[in-house]
Scaffold this motif. Structure first.
Motif, PDB file in Angstrom:
ATOM      1  N   SER A 156      84.924  12.847  76.861  1.00  0.00           N
ATOM      2  CA  SER A 156      85.791  13.792  77.582  1.00  0.00           C
ATOM      3  C   SER A 156      87.099  14.062  76.841  1.00  0.00           C
ATOM      4  O   SER A 156      87.756  15.080  77.084  1.00  0.00           O
ATOM      5  CB  SER A 156      86.101  13.263  78.984  1.00  0.00           C
ATOM      6  OG  SER A 156      86.795  12.022  78.906  1.00  0.00           O
ATOM      7  N   ASN A 157      87.507  13.161  75.953  1.00  0.00           N
ATOM      8  CA  ASN A 157      88.752  13.365  75.207  1.00  0.00           C
ATOM      9  C   ASN A 157      88.727  14.632  74.362  1.00  0.00           C
ATOM     10  O   ASN A 157      89.785  15.185  74.041  1.00  0.00           O
ATOM     11  CB  ASN A 157      89.012  12.168  74.272  1.00  0.00           C
ATOM     12  CG  ASN A 157      89.442  10.923  75.019  1.00  0.00           C
ATOM     13  OD1 ASN A 157      89.560  10.939  76.250  1.00  0.00           O
ATOM     14  ND2 ASN A 157      89.670   9.834  74.291  1.00  0.00           N
ATOM     15  N   PHE A 158      87.536  15.108  74.038  1.00  0.00           N
ATOM     16  CA  PHE A 158      87.428  16.258  73.155  1.00  0.00           C
ATOM     17  C   PHE A 158      87.638  17.589  73.873  1.00  0.00           C
ATOM     18  O   PHE A 158      87.767  18.625  73.220  1.00  0.00           O
ATOM     19  CB  PHE A 158      86.065  16.252  72.451  1.00  0.00           C
ATOM     20  CG  PHE A 158      85.906  15.126  71.476  1.00  0.00           C
ATOM     21  CD1 PHE A 158      86.251  15.279  70.146  1.00  0.00           C
ATOM     22  CD2 PHE A 158      85.442  13.890  71.894  1.00  0.00           C
ATOM     23  CE1 PHE A 158      86.117  14.232  69.248  1.00  0.00           C
ATOM     24  CE2 PHE A 158      85.297  12.833  71.003  1.00  0.00           C
ATOM     25  CZ  PHE A 158      85.646  13.005  69.683  1.00  0.00           C
ATOM     26  N   HIS A 159      87.694  17.561  75.206  1.00  0.00           N
ATOM     27  CA  HIS A 159      87.853  18.835  75.922  1.00  0.00           C
ATOM     28  C   HIS A 159      88.791  18.766  77.122  1.00  0.00           C
ATOM     29  O   HIS A 159      89.178  19.801  77.670  1.00  0.00           O
ATOM     30  CB  HIS A 159      86.483  19.356  76.383  1.00  0.00           C
ATOM     31  CG  HIS A 159      85.717  18.397  77.249  1.00  0.00           C
ATOM     32  ND1 HIS A 159      85.992  18.206  78.585  1.00  0.00           N
ATOM     33  CD2 HIS A 159      84.667  17.573  76.961  1.00  0.00           C
ATOM     34  CE1 HIS A 159      85.161  17.301  79.087  1.00  0.00           C
ATOM     35  NE2 HIS A 159      84.344  16.896  78.117  1.00  0.00           N
ATOM     36  N   GLU A 216      91.936  18.163  77.528  1.00  0.00           N
ATOM     37  CA  GLU A 216      93.214  18.851  77.332  1.00  0.00           C
ATOM     38  C   GLU A 216      93.061  20.041  76.387  1.00  0.00           C
ATOM     39  O   GLU A 216      94.043  20.526  75.830  1.00  0.00           O
ATOM     40  CB  GLU A 216      94.253  17.872  76.776  1.00  0.00           C
ATOM     41  CG  GLU A 216      94.599  16.717  77.697  1.00  0.00           C
ATOM     42  CD  GLU A 216      95.263  17.174  78.986  1.00  0.00           C
ATOM     43  OE1 GLU A 216      95.991  18.192  78.940  1.00  0.00           O
ATOM     44  OE2 GLU A 216      95.059  16.525  80.031  1.00  0.00           O
ATOM     45  N   GLY A 217      91.827  20.508  76.252  1.00  0.00           N
ATOM     46  CA  GLY A 217      91.551  21.631  75.358  1.00  0.00           C
ATOM     47  C   GLY A 217      91.152  21.162  73.980  1.00  0.00           C
ATOM     48  O   GLY A 217      91.770  20.255  73.415  1.00  0.00           O
ATOM     49  N   PHE A 218      90.095  21.768  73.443  1.00  0.00           N
ATOM     50  CA  PHE A 218      89.610  21.364  72.119  1.00  0.00           C
ATOM     51  C   PHE A 218      90.550  21.843  71.011  1.00  0.00           C
ATOM     52  O   PHE A 218      90.803  21.118  70.043  1.00  0.00           O
ATOM     53  CB  PHE A 218      88.209  21.925  71.875  1.00  0.00           C
ATOM     54  CG  PHE A 218      87.653  21.581  70.519  1.00  0.00           C
ATOM     55  CD1 PHE A 218      87.243  20.285  70.234  1.00  0.00           C
ATOM     56  CD2 PHE A 218      87.545  22.543  69.523  1.00  0.00           C
ATOM     57  CE1 PHE A 218      86.729  19.952  68.977  1.00  0.00           C
ATOM     58  CE2 PHE A 218      87.042  22.226  68.267  1.00  0.00           C
ATOM     59  CZ  PHE A 218      86.631  20.920  68.003  1.00  0.00           C
ATOM     60  N   ALA A 219      91.083  23.042  71.154  1.00  0.00           N
ATOM     61  CA  ALA A 219      91.982  23.598  70.132  1.00  0.00           C
ATOM     62  C   ALA A 219      93.251  24.105  70.816  1.00  0.00           C
ATOM     63  O   ALA A 219      93.473  25.315  70.913  1.00  0.00           O
ATOM     64  CB  ALA A 219      91.299  24.719  69.357  1.00  0.00           C
ATOM     65  N   PRO A 220      94.101  23.200  71.300  1.00  0.00           N
ATOM     66  CA  PRO A 220      95.273  23.613  72.077  1.00  0.00           C
ATOM     67  C   PRO A 220      96.284  24.439  71.304  1.00  0.00           C
ATOM     68  O   PRO A 220      97.094  25.142  71.898  1.00  0.00           O
ATOM     69  CB  PRO A 220      95.875  22.274  72.526  1.00  0.00           C
ATOM     70  CG  PRO A 220      95.392  21.281  71.524  1.00  0.00           C
ATOM     71  CD  PRO A 220      94.023  21.736  71.144  1.00  0.00           C
ATOM     72  N   PHE A 221      96.273  24.357  69.979  1.00  0.00           N
ATOM     73  CA  PHE A 221      97.250  25.092  69.174  1.00  0.00           C
ATOM     74  C   PHE A 221      96.600  26.219  68.372  1.00  0.00           C
ATOM     75  O   PHE A 221      97.218  26.778  67.471  1.00  0.00           O
ATOM     76  CB  PHE A 221      97.979  24.123  68.238  1.00  0.00           C
ATOM     77  CG  PHE A 221      98.500  22.901  68.939  1.00  0.00           C
ATOM     78  CD1 PHE A 221      99.526  23.000  69.863  1.00  0.00           C
ATOM     79  CD2 PHE A 221      97.927  21.658  68.716  1.00  0.00           C
ATOM     80  CE1 PHE A 221      99.991  21.879  70.532  1.00  0.00           C
ATOM     81  CE2 PHE A 221      98.383  20.533  69.376  1.00  0.00           C
ATOM     82  CZ  PHE A 221      99.418  20.644  70.294  1.00  0.00           C
ATOM     83  N   GLY A 222      95.344  26.532  68.709  1.00  0.00           N
ATOM     84  CA  GLY A 222      94.656  27.655  68.099  1.00  0.00           C
ATOM     85  C   GLY A 222      94.379  27.483  66.628  1.00  0.00           C
ATOM     86  O   GLY A 222      94.460  26.380  66.070  1.00  0.00           O
TER      87      GLY A 222
END
Length: 545
Positions: A197-200, A202-208
Motif C-alpha cells: 500500500s505504500n506505493f499508492h 499517498e500517490g505514486f507520483a505526487p510531484f509529477g
C-alpha cells in the motif's frame, strides 16, 4: 579475487611503465566497487523525497541512461586500451583543445569523489557518541572531523602506493562485502516488512514528471550508478584489455542497476505509513540521518542496523580508494597528451604514478573546506561526471566515420543511432541537475582552463617538445556547447528562470544536443591527425621513473 598470473615471476610491464597485472575480475570489481559506494546508503531515501514511489521510474531511467553511455565506452575501451581512457578519446577525435577540456572534466570528477566518500563515512559514524563531535549540526566538518578526513584520505593514498596488484586485491575484498551487504539487506528487510500500500496510499507520483526527472540528477541516482569507467581508466594495467574491458564495463553496470532498483523498491515497501503521513517531501523517521540503518531499526532488526553502520565505513571507503587511483591515472593521461607537466607521468618501482597520487591527496583535503556535506556535492559531481562521459559519444561518431577498419573487439549494435542518443541523454541529465549546480560547475570549468591553458601557454612559450596542439578549428563547437547548456539551464525550469516550460525544455536540449553532435563530427580532426595522435601515445609512452 583478482586474476593475477602467479606463474609469471615478474609482472608484465607495458611501454608506459605501468604494470599489466589486472584481469577481468579485477577490472569488473574496480567498476562495481565504484558503483556500490555511499550512493546506496543515501540514494533511495533522497530519491523518494524528490519523487515519491515513482522514484523507481527515476532509477530505471537513470540505469538506461548509464547503460547507453557504458555501451559507447565499451567499444572505445576495447579500441583504445590506454590508461586514463576517458581523458583521451576526445583528444584523438578533436585535437588538443577538446582533449584538454574533457580531460579536465574527467579529472575534476575523479578528484572530488574520494572526499565525498570520506564525508559519507564521517557522517554515518556520527551514530556513535565518540564520533558526534566530528561534524557541526549543519554537517560541516569540525576541526577534529577535518583531521580525521585528512587521515582517511592519506590512507587511500598509502594503499595506492603499494601498487595496482595490492590495490586490486584490497578493492576486491572490500567489493565482496559491498555487494553482500546491500543484497542481504534487500532480502532480510523485505521478508515480513513489505507493505504494498505504500506505493499508492499517498500517490505514486505526487510531484509529477518533474519530480521523477529532478530525482535522477539531484538525489544521487546518477551519482550512485557512476563508476563503470574505472575499468577503462585502468586499461593501461589490464592483462587482456581488448576482451576484458567491454565485459567489465557492461557487467558492472548490470550488477549495479539491479541492486539499486531492488533497494528502492524495498525501501519504499518497508517504511511505516506514519513516516510519510505528511507527504513524501516530509519523510521522517527515527535515525533517518542514516536511512537504511534507521529503516532496519524501525522494523526491529537492530543487529542489521549495526552491520549497516559498519558498512557505512567500508563501502564508501572502497569507492574512495579506487577513485584515488583514478585521479592519478587521469592526470597521467593528461600529462601524456601534453596538457600537464611531465612529472605526472613519472612512476615509481611499483609502476605507480606517484606525483598524481600526491596531488589527489592535496585536492581531496582542499575539497573538505568549501563543501559541507555528502548531499551538497551530489549534484555537482553528477554534472561533472556526465559532462566527462559526454565526450565519448562525440568521439565515437568521429571514429565510426573516419576509422571504420580499426579493430573493435566489441562492436556496438546500432552504434550510429545509440551514439547521438547517448549524447542527448547525457545533456538531459546535466540539465536536470539544475541551474544552482551548473553555474558552480561553470566556475570549476573556468578554473581548469586557467590552469591547463596556462601550462599550454608556458609550454609553447618555452618551445617544449610536448607542447600540445590546441586545434581550435576541430573544437569550434565546444564553447557553443558549454555556453549553450548554461544558457538553457539558466532560462529553464530546473532552478532557472522558468521561461522554458517542461517538455519544451527537453525538446530544446535534444535539438541542441543533436546540432552539436553533428557539428562536432563535421569539424573533427582529419584521419591523418587522428592516427598521428593515436601513434603519439604509443611512441611517447616510454617508462618514466
Amino acid at each position: 579475487m583478482v586474476s593475477v598470473d602467479q606463474s609469471v615471476p615478474e609482472a608484465t610491464r607495458d611501454p608506459s611503465g605501468l604494470r599489466r597485472d589486472v584481469g577481468l575480475i579485477g577490472l569488473t570489481w574496480a567498476s562495481v566497487g565504484s558503483i556500490i559506494g555511499s550512493g546506496w546508503l543515501y540514494g533511495a531515501h533522497d530519491a523518494v523525497i524528490q519523487a515519491g514511489p515513482s522514484a523507481i521510474i527515476s532509477w530505471v531511467i537513470g540505469a538506461v541512461a548509464i547503460v547507453l553511455l557504458a555501451l559507447v565506452h565499451a567499444e572505445l575501451g576495447g579500441m583504445f586500451p590506454v590508461a586514463g581512457g576517458t581523458a583521451r578519446y576526445p583528444h584523438y577525435a578533436f585535437g588538443g583543445l577538446a582533449g584538454m577540456s574533457f580531460g579536465w572534466f574527467s579529472w575534476l570528477q575523479a578528484a572530488t569523489v574520494a572526499p565525498i566518500e570520506v564525508e559519507a563515512m564521517i557522517g554515518y559514524a556520527g551514530h556513535w557518541s565518540w564520533a558526534k563531535h566530528f561534524q557541526h549540526a549543519d554537517k560541516t566538518l569540525t576541526t577534529s572531523g577535518l583531521l580525521v578526513a585528512i587521515v582517511l584520505m592519506a590512507a587511500f593514498v598509502a594503499v595506492n602506493f603499494f601498487g595496482v596488484r595490492v590495490l586490486a586485491h584490497t578493492n576486491s575484498t572490500a567489493t565482496w562485502w559491498k555487494i553482500a551487504v546491500p543484497l542481504g539487506t534487500i532480502f532480510i528487510v523485505a521478508v515480513g516488512n513489505f507493505h504494498p500500500s505504500n506505493f499508492h496510499s499517498e500517490g505514486f507520483a505526487p510531484f509529477g514528471a518533474k519530480g521523477v526527472l529532478t530525482a535522477i540528477s539531484t538525489s544521487g541516482i546518477i551519482f550512485a550508478l557512476l563508476g563503470f569507467e574505472q575499468a577503462i581508466q585502468l586499461a593501461g594495467e589490464s592483462r587482456n584489455p581488448k576482451k576484458d574491458l567491454p565485459r567489465a564495463t557492461l557487467g558492472s553496470v548490470a550488477i549495479g542497476a539491479v541492486i539499486y532498483v531492488l533497494l528502492q523498491v524495498v525501501f519504499i515497501g518497508a517504511l511505516s505509513h506514519s513516516s510519510f503521513a505528511h507527504g513524501w517531501a516530509n519523510l521522517a523517521f527515527k535515525g533517518d540521518s542514516g536511512p537504511w540503518a534507521g529503516v532496519a531499526t524501525m522494523v526491529g532488526l537492530g543487529w542489521l542496523a549495526w552491520v549497516l553502520y559498519l558498512d557505512a565505513i567500508i563501502s564508501p571507503g572502497g569507492t574512495g580508494l579506487i577513485y584515488t587511483t583514478a585521479t592519478s591515472r587521469v592526470s597521467y593521461g593528461l600529462a601524456k597528451n601534453g596538457y600537464a607537466p611531465k612529472i605526472f607521468t613519472k612512476t615509481d618501482a611499483r609502476g605507480v604514478p606517484w606525483f598524481g597520487l600526491i596531488m589527489s591527496f592535496i585536492t581531496g583535503v582542499i575539497c573538505f573546506l568549501p563543501f559541507p556535506s555528502w548531499h551538497k556535492l551530489v549534484g555537482f559531481i553528477t554534472s561533472a561526471s556526465v559532462l566527462m562521459y559526454a565526450g565519448a559519444p562525440l568521439a565515437y561518431g568521429v571514429f565510426a566515420d573516419k576509422l571504420p577498419r580499426l579493430e573493435r573487439p566489441y562492436r556496438l549494435p546500432a552504434g550510429k543511432l545509440i551514439s547521438p542518443l547517448s549524447f542527448v541523454v547525457a545533456n538531459l541529465i546535466i540539465y536536470w541537475a539544475g541551474w544552482d549546480t551548473l553555474w558552480r560547475l561553470g566556475l570549476a570549468i573556468l578554473l581548469g582552463y586557467l590552469l591547463l591553458g596556462g601550462y599550454a601557454y608556458y609550454a609553447h612559450s618555452n618551445n617544449l617538445p610536448d607542447a600540445p596542439r590546441l586545434d581550435f578549428k576541430a573544437a569550434q563547437w565546444l564553447p557553443v556547447y558549454l555556453l549553450g547548456m548554461g544558457l538553457i539551464s539558466w532560462q529553464g525550469g530546473f532552478g532557472g528562470q522558468g521561461n522554458i516550460p517542461l517538455w519544451w525544455d527537453i525538446l530544446l536540449i535534444a535539438a541542441f544536443s543533436l546540432g552539436i553532435y553533428y557539428w562536432a563530427k563535421a569539424t573533427s580532426s582529419t584521419v591523418e591527425d587522428i592516427e598521428r595522435s593515436i601513434d603519439e601515445v604509443v611512441i611517447t609512452d616510454a617508462p618514466a621513473h
